[in-house]
Design a protein around this motif. Structure first.
Motif, short mmCIF file in Angstrom:
data_model
loop_
_atom_site.label_atom_id
_atom_site.label_comp_id
_atom_site.label_asym_id
_atom_site.label_seq_id
_atom_site.Cartn_x
_atom_site.Cartn_y
_atom_site.Cartn_z
N PHE A 90 0.83 -1.20 0.00
CA PHE A 90 0.00 0.00 0.00
C PHE A 90 0.87 1.26 0.00
N SER A 123 -4.61 1.89 -4.80
CA SER A 123 -3.50 1.42 -3.95
C SER A 123 -3.97 0.30 -3.01
N ALA A 124 -5.14 0.49 -2.42
CA ALA A 124 -5.67 -0.53 -1.51
C ALA A 124 -5.96 -1.83 -2.26
#
Length: 101
Positions: free
Chosen positions: A18, A31-32
């Motif tokens: 992340f 990103s997650a």
């Protein structure tokens, strides 16, 4: 214990990926998602023994032979049956059999 080690490894990898994705400016949601997928891929490919042991630990936890949980009414009935049999050994109680069998 193996389950918690594997979970900590996977969460640690999620955090690392992340941060890397955020540094690359992929955005919060992407990103997650990328971190979760990458952590899953890495643990799937490189942590097979740990993953298998964690799965066995969870399986043992839910399939272990244990005495069934009994409510207060069942415990009272059992105590009454035990008392009756202790007072009169000739009495037979067949409550454990299925009805109609």
């Amino acid at each position: 214990m193996a389950f918690w080690k594997f979970t900590a490894l996977r969460l640690g990898l999620v955090a690392v990926f992340f941060v890397i994705c955020m540094v690359l400016q992929l955005g919060l949601l992407l990103s997650a998602l990328a971190a979760a997928v990458l952590a899953w891929c890495v643990t799937y490919l490189f942590a097979r023994d740990m993953r298998d042991e964690a799965a066995r630990t969870v399986q043992r936890r839910f399939t272990e032979e244990r005495a069934p949980k009994r409510n207060r009414g069942e415990l009272d009935d059992s105590e009454a049956e035990d008392t009756l049999v202790a007072e009169n050994p000739d009495v037979q109680i067949d409550n454990d059999r299925r009805r109609g069998a």
